[in-house]
Design an enzyme around this catalytic site. Structure first.
Site, PDB file in Angstrom:
ATOM      1  N   ASN A 257     -26.855  54.302  23.589  1.00  0.00           N
ATOM      2  CA  ASN A 257     -27.010  54.299  25.041  1.00  0.00           C
ATOM      3  C   ASN A 257     -25.824  55.059  25.657  1.00  0.00           C
ATOM      4  O   ASN A 257     -24.674  54.622  25.577  1.00  0.00           O
ATOM      5  CB  ASN A 257     -27.052  52.829  25.499  1.00  0.00           C
ATOM      6  CG  ASN A 257     -27.151  52.668  26.997  1.00  0.00           C
ATOM      7  OD1 ASN A 257     -26.568  53.436  27.757  1.00  0.00           O
ATOM      8  ND2 ASN A 257     -27.877  51.657  27.418  1.00  0.00           N
TER       9      ASN A 257
ATOM     10  N   GLU B 220     -33.109  47.782  14.245  1.00  0.00           N
ATOM     11  CA  GLU B 220     -34.037  47.006  15.060  1.00  0.00           C
ATOM     12  C   GLU B 220     -33.340  45.742  15.535  1.00  0.00           C
ATOM     13  O   GLU B 220     -32.677  45.065  14.727  1.00  0.00           O
ATOM     14  CB  GLU B 220     -35.256  46.647  14.194  1.00  0.00           C
ATOM     15  CG  GLU B 220     -36.522  46.519  15.014  1.00  0.00           C
ATOM     16  CD  GLU B 220     -37.667  45.970  14.169  1.00  0.00           C
ATOM     17  OE1 GLU B 220     -38.427  45.157  14.685  1.00  0.00           O
ATOM     18  OE2 GLU B 220     -37.738  46.381  12.986  1.00  0.00           O
TER      19      GLU B 220
ATOM     20  N   ASP C 207     -24.168  43.990  23.081  1.00  0.00           N
ATOM     21  CA  ASP C 207     -25.536  43.618  23.405  1.00  0.00           C
ATOM     22  C   ASP C 207     -25.477  42.971  24.773  1.00  0.00           C
ATOM     23  O   ASP C 207     -24.678  42.065  25.006  1.00  0.00           O
ATOM     24  CB  ASP C 207     -26.158  42.670  22.381  1.00  0.00           C
ATOM     25  CG  ASP C 207     -27.675  42.697  22.523  1.00  0.00           C
ATOM     26  OD1 ASP C 207     -28.270  43.764  22.296  1.00  0.00           O
ATOM     27  OD2 ASP C 207     -28.273  41.667  22.894  1.00  0.00           O
TER      28      ASP C 207
ATOM     29  N   TYR D 182     -30.424  48.812  34.991  1.00  0.00           N
ATOM     30  CA  TYR D 182     -30.814  48.026  36.167  1.00  0.00           C
ATOM     31  C   TYR D 182     -29.766  48.094  37.287  1.00  0.00           C
ATOM     32  O   TYR D 182     -29.829  47.316  38.244  1.00  0.00           O
ATOM     33  CB  TYR D 182     -31.017  46.559  35.765  1.00  0.00           C
ATOM     34  CG  TYR D 182     -32.187  46.306  34.829  1.00  0.00           C
ATOM     35  CD1 TYR D 182     -32.180  46.772  33.507  1.00  0.00           C
ATOM     36  CD2 TYR D 182     -33.299  45.574  35.239  1.00  0.00           C
ATOM     37  CE1 TYR D 182     -33.231  46.518  32.642  1.00  0.00           C
ATOM     38  CE2 TYR D 182     -34.356  45.309  34.376  1.00  0.00           C
ATOM     39  CZ  TYR D 182     -34.312  45.789  33.080  1.00  0.00           C
ATOM     40  OH  TYR D 182     -35.357  45.539  32.216  1.00  0.00           O
TER      41      TYR D 182
ATOM     42  N   LYS E 126     -17.213  50.427  39.310  1.00  0.00           N
ATOM     43  CA  LYS E 126     -18.020  49.558  38.436  1.00  0.00           C
ATOM     44  C   LYS E 126     -17.175  49.086  37.246  1.00  0.00           C
ATOM     45  O   LYS E 126     -17.272  47.931  36.827  1.00  0.00           O
ATOM     46  CB  LYS E 126     -19.294  50.276  37.955  1.00  0.00           C
ATOM     47  CG  LYS E 126     -20.177  49.348  37.120  1.00  0.00           C
ATOM     48  CD  LYS E 126     -21.407  49.991  36.520  1.00  0.00           C
ATOM     49  CE  LYS E 126     -22.035  49.021  35.507  1.00  0.00           C
ATOM     50  NZ  LYS E 126     -23.003  49.634  34.612  1.00  0.00           N
TER      51      LYS E 126
HETATM   52  P1  IMP Z   1     -29.316  46.396  24.612  1.00  0.00           P
HETATM   53  O1  IMP Z   1     -27.944  45.787  24.710  1.00  0.00           O
HETATM   54  O2  IMP Z   1     -29.321  47.665  23.850  1.00  0.00           O
HETATM   55  O3  IMP Z   1     -30.339  45.416  24.143  1.00  0.00           O
HETATM   56  O4  IMP Z   1     -29.746  46.852  26.064  1.00  0.00           O
HETATM   57  C1  IMP Z   1     -29.397  46.107  27.159  1.00  0.00           C
HETATM   58  C2  IMP Z   1     -30.033  46.691  28.397  1.00  0.00           C
HETATM   59  O5  IMP Z   1     -29.511  45.934  29.496  1.00  0.00           O
HETATM   60  C3  IMP Z   1     -29.628  48.123  28.682  1.00  0.00           C
HETATM   61  O6  IMP Z   1     -30.492  49.042  28.127  1.00  0.00           O
HETATM   62  C4  IMP Z   1     -29.676  48.161  30.217  1.00  0.00           C
HETATM   63  O7  IMP Z   1     -30.950  48.399  30.680  1.00  0.00           O
HETATM   64  C5  IMP Z   1     -29.309  46.751  30.601  1.00  0.00           C
HETATM   65  N1  IMP Z   1     -27.898  46.754  30.952  1.00  0.00           N
HETATM   66  C6  IMP Z   1     -26.846  46.328  30.211  1.00  0.00           C
HETATM   67  N2  IMP Z   1     -25.697  46.551  30.872  1.00  0.00           N
HETATM   68  C7  IMP Z   1     -26.043  47.139  32.034  1.00  0.00           C
HETATM   69  C8  IMP Z   1     -25.283  47.630  33.126  1.00  0.00           C
HETATM   70  O8  IMP Z   1     -24.056  47.626  33.162  1.00  0.00           O
HETATM   71  N3  IMP Z   1     -26.009  48.148  34.128  1.00  0.00           N
HETATM   72  C9  IMP Z   1     -27.358  48.214  34.144  1.00  0.00           C
HETATM   73  N4  IMP Z   1     -28.101  47.795  33.149  1.00  0.00           N
HETATM   74  C10 IMP Z   1     -27.450  47.255  32.084  1.00  0.00           C
END
Ligand code: IMP
Length: 210
Positions: A23, A53, A82, A171, A192
Site C-alpha cells: 500500500n 493472504e 494491519d 477512507y 495527518k
Molecule cells: P490492511 O491493513 O492492508 O488490511 O488494509 C487496511 C485498510 O484500512 C487500508 O487499505 C485502508 O483502506 C484503511 N486504512 C488504514 N489506515 C488508513 C488511514 O490512515 N487512512 C485511511 N484509510 C486507512
C-alpha cells in the site's frame, strides 16, 4: 513471586528494514516515521515480495502474518501494519475487513464504493445512528528467526458524508479525527502524521525498540 524475568523487548539495530506492505500510502507514512532513526528502508513491492493472504481474524494476527512473511522471504527484519476503520454503530465493522470492503469484481479496489457501503449501512440504521468511528493500527516488527513485537495505536473520530478532501488514502475523506473539523484527506501530510493511529503505534515502537 515468579522468578521468571519478563522477556526483554528486542532492539532494532541500524541496517535495512523491510516495510512489509504494498500500500503506497502506508509505505509513505511509515518511511517518513522511520526517517529520523537512520534506518534504511525497502518496501515489499520494491523487493517484489508476494502479498500474503490475510487469513487472520484480528489486526494482530494479520500484522504478524505480513511481517513474518516479509522477514522470512527477505532475511531482513520487517515491519507490517494491519489497520482498519471500526464504526461503533456497525459493531466495529468493517474492522479487519476494511480493505476487503473496497474489493471489486475485477480484483481492483474502489475506495469511493467502500466509503459508500459504510454510509449506506449507517443510513439504514436511521438518522440517530452514532457516527463515531475509530482507526486502529497494529504494527508487527518481525525478525527472520521468528521473533515478533507488536504495537497498537488508535484514534477516535466521526464519519461525515459526502467525502471531503483529496489527500491521504483509503477512507481518509470521510474520517474527521477528534478535536478537528477537517477530514484526514483535507489535512497536509505533516498534519495527518502528527497524530494518527499509525504514528501513535509508531511512537510506542520507537520507545521500545530504538
Ligand atoms: P490492511 O491493513 O492492508 O488490511 O488494509 C487496511 C485498510 O484500512 C487500508 O487499505 C485502508 O483502506 C484503511 N486504512 C488504514 N489506515 C488508513 C488511514 O490512515 N487512512 C485511511 N484509510 C486507512
Amino acid at each position: 513471586m515468579s522468578d521468571v524475568a519478563p522477556q526483554a523487548i528486542r532492539k532494532l539495530g541500524k541496517g535495512k528494514l523491510v516495510i512489509a506492505t504494498h500500500n503506497a500510502g502506508k509505505v509513505r507514512e511509515i518511511a517518513d516515521l522511520l526517517a529520523p532513526y537512520g534506518i534504511e528502508t525497502v518496501s515489499a513491492a520494491e523487493l517484489d515480495l508476494p502479498e500474503p493472504e490475510e487469513t487472520g481474524t484480528t489486526f494482530m494476527a494479520n500484522a504478524e502474518l505480513k511481517a513474518m512473511s516479509a522477514a522470512d522471504l527477505s532475511g531482513l527484519p520487517a515491519l507490517a501494519d494491519d489497520s482498519g476503520l471500526c464504526v461503533e454503530a456497525l459493531g466495529g465493522d468493517p474492522g479487519v475487513y476494511t480493505a476487503n470492503w473496497a474489493e471489486t469484481a475485477d480484483g481492483t479496489r474502489d475506495w469511493m464504493m467502500a466509503m459508500g457501503k459504510v454510509e449506506q449501512k449507517l443510513l439504514a440504521l436511521g438518522p440517530d445512528a452514532s457516527r463515531s468511528a475509530q482507526f486502529v493500527s497494529m504494527l508487527a516488527l518481525a525478525w527472520p528467526d521468528g521473533h515478533v513485537e507488536w504495537f497498537e495505536g488508535r484514534i477516535n473520530g466521526h464519519l461525515i458524508w459526502p467525502p471531503c478532501g483529496e489527500m491521504g488514502f483509503g477512507y481518509d475523506p470521510v474520517f474527521v479525527p477528534e478535536g478537528e473539523t477537517r477530514t484526514f484527506a483535507e489535512m497536509s501530510f505533516a498534519e495527518k502524521q502528527a497524530s494518527n493511529h499509525r504514528s501513535r503505534a509508531f511512537a510506542k515502537l520507537v520507545a521500545a525498540v530504538f
